[in-house]
Design a protein around this motif. Structure first.
Motif, short mmCIF file in Angstrom:
data_model
loop_
_atom_site.label_atom_id
_atom_site.label_comp_id
_atom_site.label_asym_id
_atom_site.label_seq_id
_atom_site.Cartn_x
_atom_site.Cartn_y
_atom_site.Cartn_z
N ASP A 20 -15.49 -1.74 32.43
CA ASP A 20 -16.74 -1.88 33.52
C ASP A 20 -16.95 -0.68 33.78
O ASP A 20 -16.03 0.06 34.10
N SER A 22 -17.83 0.49 36.49
CA SER A 22 -17.40 0.97 37.69
C SER A 22 -16.22 1.56 37.74
O SER A 22 -15.81 2.41 38.69
N LEU A 25 -17.33 5.17 36.94
CA LEU A 25 -17.63 5.85 38.30
C LEU A 25 -16.60 6.44 39.35
O LEU A 25 -16.39 7.26 39.96
N TRP A 26 -15.50 5.38 39.43
CA TRP A 26 -14.39 5.75 40.13
C TRP A 26 -13.73 6.94 39.63
O TRP A 26 -13.34 7.74 40.42
N PRO A 105 -15.33 -2.77 43.26
CA PRO A 105 -16.14 -2.16 42.41
C PRO A 105 -17.49 -2.51 42.56
O PRO A 105 -18.34 -1.58 42.23
N GLN A 106 -18.00 -3.77 43.25
CA GLN A 106 -19.08 -4.20 43.50
C GLN A 106 -19.85 -3.37 44.31
O GLN A 106 -21.00 -3.22 44.63
N ARG A 108 -19.72 0.08 44.46
CA ARG A 108 -19.71 1.44 43.84
C ARG A 108 -21.38 1.40 43.09
O ARG A 108 -21.91 0.30 42.93
N LYS A 110 -24.12 1.23 40.45
CA LYS A 110 -24.11 0.39 39.38
C LYS A 110 -24.04 1.11 38.04
O LYS A 110 -23.83 0.57 36.91
N CYS A 111 -24.58 2.37 38.08
CA CYS A 111 -24.86 3.29 36.86
C CYS A 111 -24.54 4.70 37.13
O CYS A 111 -24.72 5.17 38.19
#
Length: 147
Positions: A20, A22, A25-26, A105-106, A108, A110-111
């Motif tokens: 994913d 996310s 991004l993490w 994750p929701q 964070r 999205k892109c």
């Protein structure tokens, strides 16, 4: 290798894990934390493997208190080590760290474009572009004219 709630190791293929954006991004948040806080978020070896089961447990149980601690550590380093006096810049940095390291994750971005559009990066690209326009391009134009 997966770990369950009791931290027992299970051999599983990484192919079974659903990727994913996310996660990336993490991971970027972890790198940005390292850059701003001047220390790693989690202890790892030279191959980026967590050094022990305590670090794995910390990652597994990552929560809002951990995010707050990371945000506060970045704020302290910016304030005292980097001597950043502008509260807006500190707020932008700590807010970005906070959203990137969210345990959900929701919550964070999205892109990655959302990250680049964050106030932390505002003015960065303008100053780089200005530097290129005023420095590099003018130098190359002078060189061409001198030929």
């Amino acid at each position: 290798l997966l770990v369950d709630d009791q931290y027992n190791e299970h051999s599983e293929s990484y192919d079974l894990l659903q990727g994913d954006p996310s996660f990336d991004l993490w991971s970027y948040g972890v790198v940005l934390y390292l850059t701003l806080a001047r220390k790693p978020l989690l202890s790892s070896d030279t191959s980026d493997n967590l050094v022990n089961s305590l670090e794995l447990r910390r990652l597994h149980l990552w929560n809002a208190a951990d995010v707050e601690m990371a945000v506060n550590e970045v704020d302290q380093v910016l304030r005292f080590d980097f001597k950043e006096d502008d509260p807006a810049k500190r707020l932008a940095a700590t807010e970005l760290i906070g959203v990137l390291l969210q345990c959900d994750p929701q919550k964070r971005p999205k892109c990655f474009q959302e990250v680049l559009d964050h106030p932390f990066f505002q003015g960065v690209f303008d100053s780089v572009s200005s530097h290129i326009d005023n420095g590099v391009l003018s130098d190359s134009t002078e060189q061409k004219q001198g030929w």
